[in-house]
Design a protein around this motif. Structure first.
Motif, mmCIF file in Angstrom:
data_model
loop_
_atom_site.group_PDB
_atom_site.id
_atom_site.type_symbol
_atom_site.label_atom_id
_atom_site.label_comp_id
_atom_site.label_asym_id
_atom_site.label_seq_id
_atom_site.Cartn_x
_atom_site.Cartn_y
_atom_site.Cartn_z
ATOM 1 N N CYS A 69 -31.012 106.247 -12.586
ATOM 2 C CA CYS A 69 -29.724 105.436 -12.445
ATOM 3 C C CYS A 69 -29.975 104.329 -11.118
ATOM 4 O O CYS A 69 -30.731 104.530 -10.321
ATOM 5 C CB CYS A 69 -28.957 106.820 -11.730
ATOM 6 S SG CYS A 69 -28.581 107.838 -12.708
ATOM 7 N N ALA A 70 -29.085 103.168 -11.307
ATOM 8 C CA ALA A 70 -29.401 102.274 -10.328
ATOM 9 C C ALA A 70 -28.771 102.502 -9.123
ATOM 10 O O ALA A 70 -29.062 102.292 -8.207
ATOM 11 C CB ALA A 70 -28.516 100.889 -11.069
ATOM 12 N N VAL A 71 -27.757 103.482 -9.265
ATOM 13 C CA VAL A 71 -26.730 103.790 -7.901
ATOM 14 C C VAL A 71 -26.095 102.651 -7.423
ATOM 15 O O VAL A 71 -24.833 102.900 -7.173
ATOM 16 C CB VAL A 71 -27.717 104.508 -7.000
ATOM 17 C CG1 VAL A 71 -26.832 105.126 -5.910
ATOM 18 C CG2 VAL A 71 -28.505 105.667 -7.374
ATOM 19 N N ASN A 72 -26.876 101.530 -7.346
ATOM 20 C CA ASN A 72 -26.003 100.278 -6.616
ATOM 21 C C ASN A 72 -26.080 99.077 -7.889
ATOM 22 O O ASN A 72 -27.196 98.550 -8.036
ATOM 23 C CB ASN A 72 -26.766 99.923 -5.325
ATOM 24 C CG ASN A 72 -25.986 98.928 -4.700
ATOM 25 O OD1 ASN A 72 -25.758 97.946 -5.235
ATOM 26 N ND2 ASN A 72 -26.026 98.875 -3.296
ATOM 27 N N ALA A 94 -35.034 98.440 -3.422
ATOM 28 C CA ALA A 94 -34.047 98.986 -4.207
ATOM 29 C C ALA A 94 -33.939 100.257 -4.004
ATOM 30 O O ALA A 94 -34.769 101.042 -3.566
ATOM 31 C CB ALA A 94 -34.624 98.647 -5.550
ATOM 32 N N HIS A 95 -32.648 100.754 -4.321
ATOM 33 C CA HIS A 95 -32.249 102.348 -3.866
ATOM 34 C C HIS A 95 -31.940 102.950 -5.033
ATOM 35 O O HIS A 95 -31.278 103.787 -4.996
ATOM 36 C CB HIS A 95 -31.206 102.295 -2.818
ATOM 37 C CG HIS A 95 -31.553 101.581 -1.488
ATOM 38 N ND1 HIS A 95 -31.446 100.285 -1.285
ATOM 39 C CD2 HIS A 95 -32.114 102.147 -0.441
ATOM 40 C CE1 HIS A 95 -31.649 100.106 -0.160
ATOM 41 N NE2 HIS A 95 -32.140 101.096 0.653
ATOM 42 N N GLY A 96 -32.426 102.686 -6.244
ATOM 43 C CA GLY A 96 -32.329 103.530 -7.523
ATOM 44 C C GLY A 96 -33.060 104.636 -7.221
ATOM 45 O O GLY A 96 -33.527 105.200 -6.488
ATOM 46 N N SER A 121 -36.567 100.413 -8.714
ATOM 47 C CA SER A 121 -35.428 99.715 -9.469
ATOM 48 C C SER A 121 -35.828 99.943 -10.888
ATOM 49 O O SER A 121 -36.523 99.622 -11.713
ATOM 50 C CB SER A 121 -35.637 98.330 -9.504
ATOM 51 O OG SER A 121 -34.818 97.394 -10.174
ATOM 52 N N PRO A 122 -35.019 101.138 -11.579
ATOM 53 C CA PRO A 122 -35.223 101.935 -12.676
ATOM 54 C C PRO A 122 -34.969 101.235 -13.982
ATOM 55 O O PRO A 122 -33.918 100.157 -14.075
ATOM 56 C CB PRO A 122 -34.434 103.342 -12.404
ATOM 57 C CG PRO A 122 -33.433 103.153 -11.613
ATOM 58 C CD PRO A 122 -33.703 101.756 -10.609
ATOM 59 N N HIS A 123 -35.282 101.553 -15.003
ATOM 60 C CA HIS A 123 -34.660 100.950 -16.364
ATOM 61 C C HIS A 123 -35.070 102.258 -17.305
ATOM 62 O O HIS A 123 -34.308 103.180 -17.253
ATOM 63 C CB HIS A 123 -35.859 100.076 -16.793
ATOM 64 C CG HIS A 123 -35.332 99.072 -17.853
ATOM 65 N ND1 HIS A 123 -35.653 97.791 -18.043
ATOM 66 C CD2 HIS A 123 -34.344 99.370 -18.707
ATOM 67 C CE1 HIS A 123 -35.082 97.372 -19.196
ATOM 68 N NE2 HIS A 123 -34.182 98.301 -19.449
ATOM 69 N N GLY A 124 -36.116 102.405 -18.216
ATOM 70 C CA GLY A 124 -36.464 103.343 -19.057
ATOM 71 C C GLY A 124 -36.961 104.854 -18.335
ATOM 72 O O GLY A 124 -37.660 104.415 -17.306
ATOM 73 N N ALA A 141 -41.444 106.683 -15.382
ATOM 74 C CA ALA A 141 -40.177 105.924 -15.320
ATOM 75 C C ALA A 141 -40.690 104.572 -15.036
ATOM 76 O O ALA A 141 -41.570 104.328 -14.350
ATOM 77 C CB ALA A 141 -39.308 106.597 -14.001
ATOM 78 N N VAL A 142 -40.002 103.407 -15.623
ATOM 79 C CA VAL A 142 -39.827 102.336 -15.423
ATOM 80 C C VAL A 142 -39.739 101.861 -14.076
ATOM 81 O O VAL A 142 -38.517 102.272 -13.607
ATOM 82 C CB VAL A 142 -39.232 101.311 -16.497
ATOM 83 C CG1 VAL A 142 -39.512 99.862 -16.277
ATOM 84 C CG2 VAL A 142 -39.869 101.578 -17.811
ATOM 85 N N ASN A 143 -40.306 101.238 -13.264
ATOM 86 C CA ASN A 143 -39.896 100.597 -12.016
ATOM 87 C C ASN A 143 -40.210 98.837 -12.043
ATOM 88 O O ASN A 143 -41.408 98.543 -12.006
ATOM 89 C CB ASN A 143 -40.512 101.426 -10.961
ATOM 90 C CG ASN A 143 -40.183 100.995 -9.498
ATOM 91 O OD1 ASN A 143 -39.306 100.328 -9.311
ATOM 92 N ND2 ASN A 143 -40.743 101.387 -8.415
#
Length: 380
Positions: A69-72, A94-96, A121-124, A141-143
């Protein structure tokens, strides 16, 4: 004479462009009419953590949905290389988050990141159970770090609120446009390069020209190799329950590409599943073998939504199952069913559709969504 030559050249140019233009218009469903299906069976699940949850997967033994989750959303708007957003301040991390959602209570927990991951900073995201210890979950996790995208490899003890770091995998020569990842071991995975090119101009050319320049990369404990090539925008990726097959969504085809894993860890293409909509992430219900795919039903509206989230993006969740009817003998291998669809008014840009195998409850989310959507009675 000059007019005749110019006219002939224009005719030739029009002929050359006709098929690519038709294909692009068809793939992005430019003139499609948005629809709604089962919206009345879905309710929002609102929580400050459940914002911009682009990807996720259910861990069946613990009844937990792990989410990236991005969260922001402002942070994602400023830094999301997959969407050509590169305005982040390197001094501001980043605060994902990786979030563990208890499917019995729908209560989310933010899993504490180890000190080695100062910014996220997440993605997949992909998970697997540790074969030697069922209470451990392997999470890759992708960062999207400022200095280059990487795969973070974690271990999570079920019930705890923290992640242990297994390492960071980074190779900007071979894995440089990371979209999604599926673990196949503690420190082994397949990951997608959604573009084969670098730079915004060439990336746009690759997408709109529908060039098959994307790839899948394999990593195992420091060893890298290209496992599959010639894919049109390799997006989501997952594996079969036994790990023998890999499924990759090709966004601009649109299709799911099916591969056999070779002993060398390269991938052998064995077929494709043609889809009616533009696919993003893939989830497998390992109890049935069915695939659930987050899709976009209008590519132009997706692009508009990325840059202005107030503009709705029509979306759908598809289920792909093996065809057991008589027409399987005439070449129809799969059934494709829409289990949820929205014109974008209920939720927009759904990259994720994942099913709780126990309750058959559907969870829906997306890149910029302000909440999750929980749907009952849409999967039977």
């Amino acid at each position: 004479m000059l007019c005749a030559v110019v006219s002939s050249l224009l005719v030739v140019l029009a002929a050359l462009l006709a098929l690519p233009v038709y294909q692009i218009v068809t793939v992005i469903r430019l003139f499609s009419t948005p629809a709604n299906l089962h919206n009345d069976r879905c309710v929002p699940l609102v929580h400050p953590l459940l914002v911009g949850c682009e990807d996720g997967q259910v861990h069946i033994p613990s009844n937990t949905l792990y989410l990236a989750c991005a969260v922001n959303i402002t942070e994602r708007d400023n830094w999301f290389p997959g969407g050509d957003r590169r305005k982040a301040d390197p001094a501001i991390p980043a605060h994902g988050a990786i979030v563990a959602l208890d499917l019995a209570t729908n209560i989310p927990t933010r899993l504490a990141l180890p000190p080695a991951v100062a910014a996220f900073s997440p993605h997949g995201l992909g998970i697997m159970s540790d074969p030697a210890n069922p209470s451990l979950v392997i999470i890759h996790a992708v960062n999207h770090r400022i200095n280059g995208s990487v795969i973070e490899m974690f271990e999570h003890t079920v019930g705890s609120a923290a992640l242990a770091h297994l390492g960071t995998a980074s190779n900007q020569d071979i894995l440089y446009n990371i979209n999604d990842v599926v673990p196949v071991g503690r420190t082994a995975f397949y990951a997608t390069n959604d573009h084969g090119t670098r730079g915004i101009v060439m990336r746009k050319l690759e997408v709109y020209g529908r060039f098959a320049w994307a790839s899948v990369v394999h990593y195992d404990s420091g060893k890298w190799k290209v496992a599959a090539k010639e894919i049109r925008y390799a997006n989501g990726i997952t594996s079969s329950a036994d790990g023998s097959h890999i499924y990759v969504s090709a966004l601009t085809t649109p299709e799911i590409r099916v591969y056999n894993r070779r002993s060398s860890n390269t991938l052998q293409f064995i077929g494709s599943i043609k889809l009616p909509y533009i696919p993003d992430n893939i989830n497998m219900d390992t109890t049935t073998g069915d695939l659930y795919i987050g899709t976009f039903t209008n590519g132009l509206k997706l692009q508009l939504h990325v840059f202005d989230h107030s503009r709705p993006c029509p979306s759908a969740i598809l289920r792909v199952s093996n065809n057991t009817d008589m027409d399987q003998f005439y070449g129809k291998k799969y059934n494709i069913q829409t289990v949820y669809e929205t014109d974008g008014s209920q939720i927009s840009g759904t990259s994720l559709g994942v099913v709780d195998p126990t309750t058959k409850r559907l969870y829906v989310s997306g890149i910029f969504t302000p909440h999750l959507l929980v749907c009952d009675g849409v999967v039977v």
